[in-house]
Design an enzyme around this catalytic site. Structure first.
Site, PDB file in Angstrom:
ATOM      1  N   GLY A  17       0.833  -1.196   0.000  1.00  0.00           N
ATOM      2  CA  GLY A  17       0.000   0.000   0.000  1.00  0.00           C
ATOM      3  C   GLY A  17       0.862   1.237   0.000  1.00  0.00           C
ATOM      4  O   GLY A  17       1.984   1.232  -0.503  1.00  0.00           O
ATOM      5  N   CYS A  18       0.362   2.289   0.584  1.00  0.00           N
ATOM      6  CA  CYS A  18       1.077   3.561   0.628  1.00  0.00           C
ATOM      7  C   CYS A  18       2.383   3.407   1.402  1.00  0.00           C
ATOM      8  O   CYS A  18       2.408   2.847   2.496  1.00  0.00           O
ATOM      9  CB  CYS A  18       0.192   4.604   1.305  1.00  0.00           C
ATOM     10  SG  CYS A  18       0.998   6.189   1.529  1.00  0.00           S
ATOM     11  N   PHE A  19       3.466   3.908   0.833  1.00  0.00           N
ATOM     12  CA  PHE A  19       4.766   3.745   1.499  1.00  0.00           C
ATOM     13  C   PHE A  19       4.849   4.490   2.813  1.00  0.00           C
ATOM     14  O   PHE A  19       5.626   4.128   3.688  1.00  0.00           O
ATOM     15  CB  PHE A  19       5.944   4.064   0.596  1.00  0.00           C
ATOM     16  CG  PHE A  19       5.903   5.298  -0.260  1.00  0.00           C
ATOM     17  CD1 PHE A  19       5.286   6.470   0.132  1.00  0.00           C
ATOM     18  CD2 PHE A  19       6.525   5.271  -1.495  1.00  0.00           C
ATOM     19  CE1 PHE A  19       5.287   7.600  -0.678  1.00  0.00           C
ATOM     20  CE2 PHE A  19       6.542   6.395  -2.323  1.00  0.00           C
ATOM     21  CZ  PHE A  19       5.908   7.560  -1.910  1.00  0.00           C
TER      22      PHE A  19
END
Length: 177
Positions: free
Chosen positions: A13-15
């Site tokens: 997902g989002c880093f």
């Protein structure tokens, strides 16, 4: 004698979410947000978000294997994101948000495969996490680095990142710095 540090490269997902968690893990000396697994050189955030580059948002973790093992990092990985959703984590949708383990060598590949098999017992749905060789890690723009630490009150950080950090701290108390 100098410490022998190793690297792990993971996408879930989002880093910002993964970076915020792994920055709190004992034995982790650095976490860099970036891009991997695509077909273009020098990707940037805008091009990766378009889905056209094939890159995933990832973190590259530098760690001391005498303090925390690759297996331990993967155990944390399985609990801080949903590895059963294809190309999505919550509201973040697209191949750039896929669940992926980019291995650095054959030993990491074998460990990742075993870890994935063990983790499957925790989930009713099949794990869709890709396990692939790392060809190149491209660091993200500077404003993405240490994002949660620098922006703890930002809306996305409060709604999405902070709960993942708390989940990690609850489920992995022995690994919290």
């Amino acid at each position: 004698m100098e410490k022998r540090l190793e690297k792990a490269t993971l996408g879930g997902g989002c880093f910002w979410c993964l970076e915020a968690v792994y920055e709190n893990v004992k034995g982790v000396t650095d976490v860099a947000s970036g891009y991997a697994g695509g077909h273009t050189d020098h990707p940037d955030y805008r091009s990766v978000c378009s889905g056209a580059t094939g890159h995933a948002e990832v973190v590259q973790i530098t760690y001391d294997p005498e303090v925390v093992s690759y297996e331990d990092l993967l155990d944390i990985f399985w609990t801080i994101h949903d590895p059963t959703t294809l190309n999505r984590q919550g509201a973040d949708v697209g191949t750039q948000y896929r669940s992926v383990i980019f291995y650095h060598d054959d030993a990491q590949k074998k460990i990742a495969e075993v870890s994935k098999e063990k983790a499957q017992a925790r989930y009713r749905d099949p794990i869709v996490t890709e396990i692939a060789p790392l060809s190149k890690f491209w660091p993200a723009e500077e404003y993405h680095q240490d994002y949660f630490r620098k922006n703890p009150h930002q809306g996305y950080c409060q709604a999405v990142v902070a709960p993942k950090v708390e989940k990690f701290k609850t489920h992995h108390k022995g690994w919290v710095k």
